[in-house]
Design a protein around this motif. Structure first.
Motif, PDB file in Angstrom:
ATOM      1  N   GLY A 188       0.748  -1.250  -0.070  1.00  0.00           N
ATOM      2  CA  GLY A 188      -0.228   0.098  -0.002  1.00  0.00           C
ATOM      3  C   GLY A 188       0.769   1.283  -0.131  1.00  0.00           C
ATOM      4  N   PHE A 189       2.004   1.479   0.804  1.00  0.00           N
ATOM      5  CA  PHE A 189       2.706   2.411   0.770  1.00  0.00           C
ATOM      6  C   PHE A 189       3.538   2.482  -0.420  1.00  0.00           C
ATOM      7  CE2 PHE A 189       7.163   3.856   2.547  1.00  0.00           C
ATOM      8  CZ  PHE A 189       6.890   5.316   2.690  1.00  0.00           C
ATOM      9  N   ILE A 190       3.890   1.528  -1.156  1.00  0.00           N
ATOM     10  CA  ILE A 190       4.493   1.614  -2.518  1.00  0.00           C
ATOM     11  C   ILE A 190       3.634   2.036  -3.589  1.00  0.00           C
ATOM     12  CG2 ILE A 190       5.410   0.323  -4.335  1.00  0.00           C
ATOM     13  CD1 ILE A 190       6.579  -1.771  -2.278  1.00  0.00           C
ATOM     14  N   GLY A 191       2.449   1.697  -3.481  1.00  0.00           N
ATOM     15  CA  GLY A 191       1.218   2.163  -4.490  1.00  0.00           C
ATOM     16  C   GLY A 191       1.011   3.837  -4.264  1.00  0.00           C
ATOM     17  N   VAL A 192       0.990   4.304  -2.918  1.00  0.00           N
ATOM     18  CA  VAL A 192       1.007   5.741  -2.716  1.00  0.00           C
ATOM     19  C   VAL A 192       1.991   6.477  -3.060  1.00  0.00           C
ATOM     20  CG1 VAL A 192       0.689   7.464  -0.942  1.00  0.00           C
ATOM     21  CG2 VAL A 192      -0.587   5.277  -0.588  1.00  0.00           C
ATOM     22  N   GLU A 193       3.343   5.945  -2.712  1.00  0.00           N
ATOM     23  CA  GLU A 193       4.610   6.654  -3.423  1.00  0.00           C
ATOM     24  C   GLU A 193       4.684   6.556  -4.795  1.00  0.00           C
ATOM     25  OE1 GLU A 193       9.045   7.150  -1.940  1.00  0.00           O
ATOM     26  OE2 GLU A 193       8.587   5.185  -2.952  1.00  0.00           O
ATOM     27  N   VAL A 194       4.353   5.517  -5.519  1.00  0.00           N
ATOM     28  CA  VAL A 194       4.386   5.443  -6.925  1.00  0.00           C
ATOM     29  C   VAL A 194       3.571   6.639  -7.836  1.00  0.00           C
ATOM     30  CG1 VAL A 194       3.754   4.192  -9.009  1.00  0.00           C
ATOM     31  CG2 VAL A 194       5.297   3.100  -7.217  1.00  0.00           C
ATOM     32  N   ALA A 195       2.256   6.692  -6.988  1.00  0.00           N
ATOM     33  CA  ALA A 195       1.279   7.676  -7.472  1.00  0.00           C
ATOM     34  C   ALA A 195       1.667   9.247  -7.196  1.00  0.00           C
ATOM     35  CB  ALA A 195      -0.085   7.506  -6.695  1.00  0.00           C
ATOM     36  N   LEU A 196       2.427   9.577  -6.098  1.00  0.00           N
ATOM     37  CA  LEU A 196       2.774  10.798  -5.616  1.00  0.00           C
ATOM     38  C   LEU A 196       3.965  10.958  -6.881  1.00  0.00           C
ATOM     39  CD1 LEU A 196       2.787  10.974  -1.977  1.00  0.00           C
ATOM     40  CD2 LEU A 196       1.276  12.266  -3.436  1.00  0.00           C
ATOM     41  N   THR A 197       5.079  10.018  -6.952  1.00  0.00           N
ATOM     42  CA  THR A 197       6.119  10.056  -7.794  1.00  0.00           C
ATOM     43  C   THR A 197       5.727  10.294  -9.217  1.00  0.00           C
ATOM     44  OG1 THR A 197       7.415   8.661  -6.419  1.00  0.00           O
ATOM     45  CG2 THR A 197       8.173   8.862  -8.869  1.00  0.00           C
ATOM     46  N   HIS A 218      12.266   4.776   3.924  1.00  0.00           N
ATOM     47  CA  HIS A 218      12.678   4.526   2.359  1.00  0.00           C
ATOM     48  C   HIS A 218      11.925   5.377   1.377  1.00  0.00           C
ATOM     49  CE1 HIS A 218      13.960   1.085   4.699  1.00  0.00           C
ATOM     50  NE2 HIS A 218      14.969   1.000   3.676  1.00  0.00           N
ATOM     51  N   THR A 219      11.974   6.622   1.419  1.00  0.00           N
ATOM     52  CA  THR A 219      11.431   7.654   0.703  1.00  0.00           C
ATOM     53  C   THR A 219      12.119   8.972   0.563  1.00  0.00           C
ATOM     54  OG1 THR A 219       9.318   8.762  -0.188  1.00  0.00           O
ATOM     55  CG2 THR A 219      10.092   8.609   2.281  1.00  0.00           C
ATOM     56  N   ARG A 220      11.999   9.421  -0.720  1.00  0.00           N
ATOM     57  CA  ARG A 220      12.637  10.779  -1.047  1.00  0.00           C
ATOM     58  C   ARG A 220      11.551  12.070  -0.750  1.00  0.00           C
ATOM     59  NH1 ARG A 220      16.214  10.154  -6.534  1.00  0.00           N
ATOM     60  NH2 ARG A 220      16.944  12.175  -5.821  1.00  0.00           N
ATOM     61  N   LEU A 221      10.401  11.686  -0.562  1.00  0.00           N
ATOM     62  CA  LEU A 221       9.361  12.548  -0.879  1.00  0.00           C
ATOM     63  C   LEU A 221       9.053  13.291   0.323  1.00  0.00           C
ATOM     64  CD1 LEU A 221       6.806  10.484  -2.826  1.00  0.00           C
ATOM     65  CD2 LEU A 221       8.167  12.270  -3.720  1.00  0.00           C
ATOM     66  N   ILE A 222       9.444  12.944   1.701  1.00  0.00           N
ATOM     67  CA  ILE A 222       9.258  13.353   2.901  1.00  0.00           C
ATOM     68  C   ILE A 222      10.713  14.248   3.386  1.00  0.00           C
ATOM     69  CG2 ILE A 222       8.957  12.850   5.198  1.00  0.00           C
ATOM     70  CD1 ILE A 222       7.539  10.513   4.711  1.00  0.00           C
ATOM     71  N   PRO A 223      10.549  15.689   3.443  1.00  0.00           N
ATOM     72  CA  PRO A 223      11.838  16.160   3.742  1.00  0.00           C
ATOM     73  C   PRO A 223      12.113  16.147   5.365  1.00  0.00           C
ATOM     74  CG  PRO A 223       9.685  17.656   4.127  1.00  0.00           C
ATOM     75  CD  PRO A 223       9.319  16.227   3.621  1.00  0.00           C
ATOM     76  N   LYS A 224      13.228  16.839   5.825  1.00  0.00           N
ATOM     77  CA  LYS A 224      13.415  16.772   7.366  1.00  0.00           C
ATOM     78  C   LYS A 224      12.164  17.062   8.029  1.00  0.00           C
ATOM     79  CE  LYS A 224      18.290  17.485   7.023  1.00  0.00           C
ATOM     80  NZ  LYS A 224      19.504  18.305   7.586  1.00  0.00           N
ATOM     81  N   LEU A 225      12.151  16.653   9.391  1.00  0.00           N
ATOM     82  CA  LEU A 225      11.110  16.727  10.128  1.00  0.00           C
ATOM     83  C   LEU A 225      11.220  17.427  11.369  1.00  0.00           C
ATOM     84  CD1 LEU A 225       9.586  13.354   9.724  1.00  0.00           C
ATOM     85  CD2 LEU A 225       8.744  15.223   8.555  1.00  0.00           C
ATOM     86  N   GLY A 226      12.294  18.527  11.518  1.00  0.00           N
ATOM     87  CA  GLY A 226      12.408  19.313  12.776  1.00  0.00           C
ATOM     88  C   GLY A 226      13.007  18.444  13.867  1.00  0.00           C
ATOM     89  N   PRO A 227      12.285  18.835  15.021  1.00  0.00           N
ATOM     90  CA  PRO A 227      12.771  18.219  16.352  1.00  0.00           C
ATOM     91  C   PRO A 227      12.549  16.838  16.223  1.00  0.00           C
ATOM     92  CG  PRO A 227      11.499  20.436  16.677  1.00  0.00           C
ATOM     93  CD  PRO A 227      11.238  20.048  15.120  1.00  0.00           C
ATOM     94  N   VAL A 228      11.564  16.456  15.435  1.00  0.00           N
ATOM     95  CA  VAL A 228      11.579  14.902  15.381  1.00  0.00           C
ATOM     96  C   VAL A 228      12.809  14.298  15.124  1.00  0.00           C
ATOM     97  CG1 VAL A 228      10.585  12.888  14.442  1.00  0.00           C
ATOM     98  CG2 VAL A 228       9.173  14.967  14.779  1.00  0.00           C
TER      99      VAL A 228
END
Length: 301
Positions: free
Chosen positions: A22-31, A174-184
Motif C-alpha cells: 500500500g505504501f509503495i502504491g501511494v509513493e508511486v502515485a505521488l512520484t 525509504h522515501t525521498r518525498l518526505i523532507p526533514k522533520l524538525g525536532p523529531v
C-alpha cells in the motif's frame, strides 16, 4: 506448546507485506504526479522478487528461531514481566531497538555480514520498494543478535512482535518525498536520516544505523545529518551493474570467497570474514573508516 504454535502464526514481516505494498502504491502515485524519476521497472521487479524470497525464508525459519528462543529463555537472568505494563513494553521495545542498532552496525562493518546485507543497498534508487530488498541470510543472522533480550527475561513471542514492529517502522523511511522533520530528527530515525544511510557518498557511508531511535547513532559516533550542499547518491561505492536478483544476492559472496582463497594464510582468510569491507591483510585496504580519515586529513570532509 500453545504459545509455540501461536508463535508460528505470528510470522515476522510476512503479514506486513500488504501494508508495504500500500505504501509503495501511494509513493508511486505521488512520484507520477510530481514527475519524479524515483522508480525504474526492472529495479522494482528485482526488489519485489528479493522481498518475496525473504518473506518465504522468514516463514520457513520461524519454527527454528522460536525453538532457539524458548530454549534460551530457560537461562534468563531476570524474572520481570515486561508485558505487564506500558512502561515495561516500551522498555522492551527500546531494548530490542538497541540490539537492532548493533546488529545493523555489525552487518555493515564485518564483511561476512555485509555480504548478506549489501543486497539491501544495491539499488541506485531509494524508494518504498527498496525496503523490500533483504537477503535470505539475514533472516538467520538477525535473530542471534536479539538473544540478549531473551536472556533479560523478555518473552520470545514479545521479542518477535517487537522486532516485527521495528521493521514496520522502518518501511516509511525509504522515501525521498518526505523532507526533514524538525525536532523529531533529534530522537527518531526519519527519512532524511535514512537517506544518508543509503547514500554512497564517502561522508555518508556507514552512518545512521538506527531502527527507530536515532539516539544510538548520536551516542556511539555513527550519526551524520543529511546536508543540503551534498545530495545523497544512492547505491554502493562500486555500483552493481545488474538488476538480476541472483546477482544482487550473491555477488559479494563470490568476491568474499575469491579474496579468502587468495589470502596468504588461514588467519588472513578469516580476517576477510570479520574485518570491514575493503580490509586487506597487506595493510593497503580501503575500508570506509580509513578512506574517511584520509579525506578528513586532506580537508575533503
Amino acid at each position: 506448546m500453545l504459545e509455540f504454535l501461536q508463535g508460528l502464526l505470528a510470522i515476522r514481516d510476512v503479514d506486513q507485506l500488504w501494508l508495504l505494498i500500500g505504501f509503495i502504491g501511494v509513493e508511486v502515485a505521488l512520484t507520477w504526479v510530481l514527475r519524479k524519476k524515483f522508480y525504474a521497472a526492472t529495479d522494482s521487479l528485482c526488489s519485489v522478487t528479493l522481498g518475496i524470497a525473504y518473506a518465504v525464508v522468514i516463514a520457513l525459519s520461524a519454527a527454528t528461531v522460536l525453538a532457539v528462543y524458548y530454549w534460551t529463555a530457560q537461562f534468563a537472568v531476570l524474572e520481570f514481566e515486561w508485558a505487564g505494563s506500558v512502561v515495561g513494553i516500551l522498555g522492551a521495545y527500546v531494548l530490542v531497538d538497541f540490539l537492532f542498532y548493533w546488529y545493523h552496525r555489525a552487518i555493515h562493518e564485518m564483511r561476512v555480514g555485509w555480504a548478506a546485507h549489501v543486497v539491501h543497498h544495491s539499488s541506485q534508487f531509494l524508494n518504498a520498494g527498496t525496503a523490500l530488498r533483504s537477503s535470505f541470510v539475514e533472516a538467520w543472522i538477525e535473530p542471534l543478535f536479539l538473544l540478549p533480550a531473551i536472556l533479560l527475561g523478555v518473552d520470545p513471542l514479545m521479542v518477535v512482535a517487537l522486532i516485527s514492529l521495528n521493521h514496520l517502522y522502518q518501511y516509511w523511511l525509504h522515501t525521498r518525498l518526505i523532507p526533514k522533520l524538525g525536532p523529531v530528527e533529534w530522537v527518531f530515525n526519519t527519512p532524511s536520516h535514512h537517506r544518508v544511510h543509503h547514500a554512497s557518498n564517502l561522508r555518508y557511508c556507514d552512518k545512521n544505523y538506527a531502527g527507530t531511535l536515532i539516539i544510538w547513532d548520536r551516542l556511539f559516533g555513527t550519526f551524520e545529518a543529511e546536508r543540503a550542499d551534498e545530495p545523497c547518491i544512492f547505491g554502493i561505492r562500486h555500483p552493481l551493474k545488474s538488476r538480476n536478483p541472483l546477482t544482487a544476492t550473491f555477488h559479494e559472496w563470490g568476491a568474499l570467497v575469491r579474496d579468502m582463497r587468495a589470502a596468504p594464510s588461514i588467519g588472513a582468510a578469516l580476517g576477510h570474514l570479520v574485518h570491514a569491507p575493503g580490509w586487506s591483510p597487506h595493510g593497503d585496504g580501503e575500508t570506509t573508516r580509513a578512506l574517511q580519515a584520509r579525506a578528513r586529513a586532506e580537508g575533503a570532509l
